[in-house]
Design an enzyme around this catalytic site. Structure first.
Site, mmCIF file in Angstrom:
data_model
loop_
_atom_site.group_PDB
_atom_site.id
_atom_site.type_symbol
_atom_site.label_atom_id
_atom_site.label_comp_id
_atom_site.label_asym_id
_atom_site.label_seq_id
_atom_site.Cartn_x
_atom_site.Cartn_y
_atom_site.Cartn_z
ATOM 1 N N HIS A 1 -6.410 0.157 9.121
ATOM 2 C CA HIS A 1 -5.969 -0.080 10.498
ATOM 3 C C HIS A 1 -4.456 -0.224 10.609
ATOM 4 C CE1 HIS A 1 -5.437 -4.333 9.558
ATOM 5 N NE2 HIS A 1 -6.612 -4.287 8.962
ATOM 6 N N HIS B 1 -2.124 -1.987 8.286
ATOM 7 C CA HIS B 1 -1.749 -1.432 6.976
ATOM 8 C C HIS B 1 -0.512 -0.551 7.047
ATOM 9 C CE1 HIS B 1 -6.181 -2.074 6.106
ATOM 10 N NE2 HIS B 1 -5.580 -2.735 5.157
ATOM 11 N N LYS C 1 -13.516 -0.703 4.294
ATOM 12 C CA LYS C 1 -12.988 -1.452 5.440
ATOM 13 C C LYS C 1 -12.066 -0.510 6.209
ATOM 14 C CE LYS C 1 -14.193 -5.890 4.556
ATOM 15 N NZ LYS C 1 -13.427 -6.704 3.606
HETATM 16 N N1 ARG Z 1 -6.152 -4.958 -0.903
HETATM 17 C C1 ARG Z 1 -5.326 -6.042 -0.479
HETATM 18 C C2 ARG Z 1 -5.447 -6.270 1.015
HETATM 19 O O1 ARG Z 1 -5.784 -5.354 1.749
HETATM 20 C C3 ARG Z 1 -3.867 -5.827 -0.785
HETATM 21 C C4 ARG Z 1 -3.551 -5.675 -2.239
HETATM 22 C C5 ARG Z 1 -2.161 -6.050 -2.537
HETATM 23 N N2 ARG Z 1 -1.780 -5.815 -3.910
HETATM 24 C C6 ARG Z 1 -2.005 -6.641 -4.903
HETATM 25 N N3 ARG Z 1 -1.611 -6.271 -6.100
HETATM 26 N N4 ARG Z 1 -2.556 -7.809 -4.740
HETATM 27 O O2 ARG Z 1 -5.182 -7.374 1.467
#
Ligand code: ARG
Length: 566
Positions: free
Chosen positions: A130, A133, A127
């Site tokens: 962007h 983030h 993905k």
């Molecule tokens: N990959 C997730 C996102 O982009 C964020 C992960 C956050 N960390 C976690 N331990 N849940 O939304």
């Protein structure tokens, strides 16, 4: 370094023993402005003991304490006892401390022997990385640096979103329409196209959804073809993400993302089962959280596959066993507040006393001036593009203002990227904010380039003035108001760092550093340096050195470079 607050406590303790040290400390206030002193002690609490009006008590105490080594005046203003620091002592103690500690000024060992995990960034594989983030990435990186500075053994983890049913879709889509070369030429965009196409077609054709489920199951069963494709998608994505991390100078200690826990989930489910926390609901397994006013935590789907939340529970347990953390910090958007409340509650219900050492550090949304960010509507702004744009605009400014600057490519990068980081870390993290190009790249006002420029100016003053740290300085020559204001800010820097850590709020440092830069420029404009008497010049240069050092340290804690020339 003299701890003036301690000296306030001591001078009260010396003449008054009905309160103990901690009580006194908790009562001490910082007056709203320095005309009212550096510290104030309210006497209301003593009124009961002495059965006297607090004003009178304050007056008597002021008289008894009188002036001394550390305070030039101790006066009462109504019920308050106000302490005015001896400015000579302040100047001497802070400048000597900074000269002695240099870039370690403000560092502590309060974290010695303790592991702190800072999980941040954690983008989803395949993905776009962007602008949405950016906040987790830079707030997290700063907290990581702050933890290290305070002596913690900090561990930076990138919990990559590299697992889940969407990989079933990607694999199925790739097998149908994918072209290796095309994807490798522009991985994220091409993978995104595949993903979007697959979703669109699956709306029409139910069988595609079954195919996706099939491939995710195969991935879970470690089918070689599925695993290889998944690995390749992960590798090409990470290569893209690393371009951003390189630009930002960010390094992780671990990239153990969601997939890392794929073989650690059955254990969690068994444990939940044993502890009688799991309930059946339409064939799925949930933990009921109704007593805690939350929707249930869905742990396992009807088809046996696990979920995002299951992986978070498995990850926390693994991290506790593996790192025995003192704190396990998650820098994740406030949209996920409920998710974190849910799974931390599940850990608590499992009987783990460390559940609340897992801390969710949320932050608000970034939006662009021309509308909110939306991946779905295709309005994706890649973080890499934003950073590159900042670097390019900075290059133009340098070409304009200082074309002969040595190393200008590198400096443009440091200033462009620094400008973005600074903006990001300037506002309190919880507020939503609108990204604005002009404000970010301006050299004026409360911006990164302004602070960096101040640092570079200080640096060139030191060079021109042939500053030598070994020179003996007569600190009593530093006495102008502008000098003292700057000195006070330097003295309070270590507190700003501690506050930033305690509240998980790097903006405390950002704001403190801007204040130092502003105070420095006021000092510089009102107190000539090169043309001053030799002894005065030496003393002023010493202050320039101290300010420069602290600005650099502060920027460093924010992940921002401080070039010595600009
Ligand atoms: N990959 C997730 C996102 O982009 C964020 C992960 C956050 N960390 C976690 N331990 N849940 O939304």
């Amino acid at each position: 370094m003299i701890d003036f607050k301690k000296e306030v406590i001591n001078s009260i303790l010396n003449i008054e023993n009905s309160l103990d040290q901690d009580e006194i400390e908790s009562l001490i206030e910082i007056p709203p402005n320095y005309d009212m002193g550096d510290y104030a002690f309210p006497c209301f609490k003593l009124a009961k003991t002495f059965r006297k009006a607090p004003n009178l008590i304050a007056e008597e105490l002021a008289e008894k304490i009188g002036e001394g080594e550390f305070f030039e005046r101790v006066e009462n203003a109504g019920p308050y006892l106000n302490f005015f620091i001896n400015k000579n002592k302040l100047t001497e103690t802070i400048l000597e401390e900074i000269a002695d500690k240099e870039d370690r000024f403000g560092a502590t060992d309060i974290g010695k022997g303790r592991n702190v995990i800072v999980e941040f960034s954690s983008p989803n594989i395949a993905k776009p990385f962007h602008i949405g983030h950016i906040r987790t990435t830079v707030i997290g990186n700063s907290l990581y640096k702050i933890c290290k500075f305070l002596g913690f053994n900090a561990i930076a983890i990138n919990h990559l979103g590299d697992y889940g049913t969407q990989f079933g879709m990607l694999i199925a889509a790739y097998k149908k329409w994918g072209d290796k070369e095309v994807i490798e030429s522009d991985p994220i965009n091409e993978l995104l196209k595949l993903y979007v196409k697959f979703n669109a077609e699956a709306e029409e054709d139910e069988r595609l959804k079954d195919e996706a489920r099939y491939w995710f199951k195969e991935l879970e069963n470690k089918n070689q073809e599925a695993v290889d494709l998944w690995q390749w998608i992960r590798d090409v994505s990470l290569k893209e993400f690393n371009k951003v991390y390189d630009l930002l100078n960010i390094k992780f200690d671990s990239y153990a993302g969601e997939s890392f826990y794929s073989d650690k989930m059955h254990r969690v489910i068994e444990e939940l089962e044993e502890k009688e926390l799991l309930k059946e609901s339409d064939g799925a397994k949930i933990v009921d959280l109704e007593p805690y006013d939350m929707p249930p935590a869905l742990i396992q789907k009807k088809d046996g596959s696990t979920l995002y939340i299951t992986r978070d529970i498995a990850a926390a347990i693994y991290r506790k066993e593996h790192y025995d953390f003192y704190k396990n910090i998650y820098v994740v958007a406030s949209q996920q507040n409920l998710h974190f409340k849910q799974w931390i509650k599940v850990i608590d219900l499992m009987g783990y006393d460390w559940a609340y050492d897992c801390v969710h550090v949320p932050f608000g949304m970034v939006s662009l001036e021309d509308g909110t960010l939306s991946t779905r509507k295709g309005r994706v702004v890649f973080l890499e593009d934003v950073l590159n744009k900042a670097v390019n605009s900075t290059k133009k400014i340098i070409e304009d203002k200082n074309p002969n600057l040595e190393n200008k490519e590198k400096i443009a990068e440091q200033v462009g990227v620094g400008a973005i980081l600074f903006q990001e870390l300037f506002n309190g993290r919880i507020k939503d904010y609108v990204f604005n190009w002009d404000r970010t790249l301006s050299f004026e006002g409360e911006t990164g380039p302004y602070v960096q420029y101040t640092h570079a100016r200080a640096n060139s003053l030191l060079e021109k003035g042939e500053f030598n740290l070994e020179d003996k300085v007569d600190y009593s020559l530093l006495k102008e108001d502008e000098v003292i204001s700057l000195i006070r800010l330097l003295y309070n820097f270590p507190n700003a760092v501690l506050d930033a850590f305690e509240k998980y709020e790097p903006s405390f440092i950002t704001r403190h550093v801007v204040e130092i830069a502003k105070a420095f420029n006021k000092f510089y404009n009102s107190c000539p340096i090169m043309s001053a008497e030799p002894e005065v010049k030496k003393a002023r240069l010493n202050l320039v050195y101290a300010a420069k050092t602290v600005i650099k340290t502060g920027l460093g804690l924010l992940g921002i470079e401080a070039p010595s020339k600009m």
